[in-house]
Design an enzyme around this catalytic site. Structure first.
Site, PDB file in Angstrom:
ATOM      1  N   LYS A  74       0.870  -1.189   0.000  1.00 37.14           N
ATOM      2  CA  LYS A  74       0.000   0.000   0.000  1.00 37.14           C
ATOM      3  C   LYS A  74       0.894   1.221   0.000  1.00 37.14           C
ATOM      4  O   LYS A  74       2.024   1.150   0.486  1.00 37.14           O
ATOM      5  CB  LYS A  74      -0.863   0.018   1.270  1.00 37.14           C
ATOM      6  CG  LYS A  74      -2.118   0.843   1.136  1.00 37.14           C
ATOM      7  CD  LYS A  74      -3.250   0.017   0.587  1.00 37.14           C
ATOM      8  CE  LYS A  74      -4.473   0.847   0.314  1.00 37.14           C
ATOM      9  NZ  LYS A  74      -5.618  -0.015  -0.030  1.00 37.14           N
ATOM     10  N   ASP A  98      -7.132   4.160  -4.260  1.00 42.75           N
ATOM     11  CA  ASP A  98      -7.765   4.022  -2.935  1.00 42.75           C
ATOM     12  C   ASP A  98      -8.346   5.412  -2.648  1.00 42.75           C
ATOM     13  O   ASP A  98      -8.593   6.173  -3.601  1.00 42.75           O
ATOM     14  CB  ASP A  98      -6.730   3.591  -1.879  1.00 42.75           C
ATOM     15  CG  ASP A  98      -7.364   3.141  -0.559  1.00 42.75           C
ATOM     16  OD1 ASP A  98      -7.851   2.007  -0.472  1.00 42.75           O
ATOM     17  OD2 ASP A  98      -7.394   3.944   0.409  1.00 42.75           O
TER      18      ASP A  98
END
Ligand code: NDP
Ligand code: 2IT
Length: 450
Positions: free
Chosen positions: A123, A163
């Site tokens: 991430k 995201d």
């Protein structure tokens, strides 16, 4: 063992609250797996899992439209490559810290393992706030961000995606810069636009997948979504397509929100109203408050920091789909949901429920679908986008949607099977954590101490 590992991460990084929360949940779930498999302890599997393989932290300088220089911080947390290249989104939001990205990367490892596709976990992102910025400012920021990130990623190394705060616009600017720097047109990012390597259904995938997962959970009780009143939070990518699929399946969606407040539309948000929300949020980049101006029967409630609960979760409903951000359902919200008769909570967001809230859901016997299972549809279709890019082919909408449905069905089965095997029948939380954990750690063991 479980206490020791928690102490280790608390001592090593005392300020990483969100990361501790995510690890604590998994450690609790896998206790029986560790008890039955002493080899995991001997090989210090948990200690290895909680330490990222690599963390990249970098300066992102960029110039705004007034000619002023700004400096943000960029990150990529490469958590695990045990079962494939690092894979996971980029978040651009002022609240981004290393703790938040480590929690998200940690969750991603298990989520990706559940998808059946060969993807490791990672991430990244930045504390940059795209809100209120011009397209040119966002472009300059993305170009600066990629001018460092490009040396760490690649279609067989690390494949970022979107995201919070990173959608099609940002992925486009990031891809353009990567291509220029590398002189290479490759599937290095997912969530690309259709014209240049994106996959059909990727924008829809997280929301649709979450609703498919909810439908699977309800089917275990011989129920369907038809006629159910649903509370959805957020109004971004996940919330929009969760609402879209719910409406299509005959459910009634009565709430949506953003970080300023929530709307309650008792009559239901239908396809036409949802089209307005998409225009408002994706094109005009406006606020949900305007929904109540357009549809005066709806009630807008601004965020009130003096309240210890979110009014959105205090409406009557059958099903709840938290689809905004982490810890958006606190213990009081969870109590309201259960007291108001909600029988299903399906997490489109990552870690939206605090631990005490999850305990309440589990104790009350409602259907509780944890994020790493319920929202895995997004990364699954990212995996399918990678496959199509490798083959230099594009599948039809129907083909991708069918594969997404099959994957969500398979995740649902896998969770229930693992839960049953380790003595937690019907517990999707423990099932997801255990199934993801076993697949990843067995792969780590196969590959030796690296
Ligand atoms: P978007 O940026 O498209 O939308 C985020 C939404 O959540 C917006 O409505 C935003 O409001 C709201 N929000 C963000 N931060 C906060 C906050 N601190 N408090 C209250 N509301 C907030 O993001 P996504 O829809 O993509 O992501 C939503 C959630 O789903 C996140 O948890 C993400 O990690 C998760 N997720 C996303 C996937 C994807 O494919 N995109 C896949 C799997 C999970 P505002 O407009 O005011 O910022
Ligand atoms: O949390 C997530 O799964 C995502 N933001 C999507 C990740 C991806 O690589 O598509």
């Amino acid at each position: 063992m479980a206490e020791e590992i928690m102490q280790t991460i608390l001592d090593r990084d005392p300020n990483e609250r969100e990361f501790h929360q995510a690890v604590g949940e998994v450690v609790e779930s896998v206790k029986p797996v560790l008890d039955q498999n002493p080899v995991y302890r001997k090989l210090r599997i948990l200690e290895r899992l909680v330490e990222p393989e690599r963390v990249i932290l970098f300066r992102v300088p960029w110039m705004d439209d007034r000619g002023e220089v700004n400096v943000n911080r960029g990150y990529r947390v490469e958590m695990s490559s045990a079962i494939g290249p690092y894979k996971g989104g980029l978040r651009f939001h002022p609240s981004v810290t290393l703790s938040i990205l480590k929690f998200l990367a940690f969750e991603q490892v298990f989520k990706n393992a559940l998808t059946t596709l060969p993807m490791g976990g990672g991430k990244g992102g930045s504390d940059f706030d795209p809100k209120g910025k011009s397209d040119n400012e966002v472009m300059r920021f993305c170009q600066s961000f990629m001018s460092e990130l490009f040396r760490h990623i690649g279609s067989n190394t690390d494949v970022p995606a979107g995201d919070i705060g990173v959608g099609a616009r940002e992925i486009g600017f990031l891809f353009g810069m990567y291509k220029k720097l590398r002189n290479e047109f490759t599937g290095v990012l997912t969530g690309k636009s259709l014209n240049w390597g994106g996959s059909l259904i990727r924008p829809e995938a997280t929301g649709y997948g979450s609703v498919y997962f909810a439908a699977e959970m309800l089917a275990t009780r011989n129920e369907t979504l038809e006629g159910k009143t649903c509370l959805v939070s957020g109004s971004g990518n996940v919330a929009q397509f969760t609402a879209e699929k719910l409406i299509e399946l005959g459910a009634k969606v009565v709430t949506l929100s953003d970080s300023s407040g929530c709307i309650y539309d008792e009559a239901g948000i239908d396809a036409k109203k949802l089209a307005y929300v998409k225009l408002l949020k994706n094109v005009r980049r406006g606020r949900m408050e305007e929904y109540a101006d357009k549809y005066p029967d709806a009630v807008y409630t601004p965020v009130d920091p003096s309240l210890d609960f979110n009014p959105l979760w205090n409406h009557k409903g059958d099903c709840a789909f938290p689809s905004a951000t982490q810890n958006e359902i606190n213990a009081v919200d969870a109590k309201h949901l259960v007291e108001n008769g909600v029988t299903l909570v399906c997490e489109g967001a990552n870690m939206p429920t605090v631990p005490d809230g999850i305990d309440l859901f589990l104790d009350s016997g409602i259907l509780y679908g944890p994020g790493k299972a319920a929202n895995a549809g997004g990364v699954s279709v990212s995996g399918l986008e990678m496959t199509q890019n490798s083959m230099r082919l594009s599948w039809t909408r129907e083909e991708v949607d069918n594969r997404l449905k099959m994957i969500m069905k398979s995740i649902h089965h896998t969770c229930l099977d693992a839960a049953e095997q380790y003595g937690f029948p019907g517990n999707y939380l423990h099932g997801a954590n255990i199934a993801g954990f076993v697949k990843v750690v067995d792969s780590m063991i196969d590959q030796g101490l690296v």
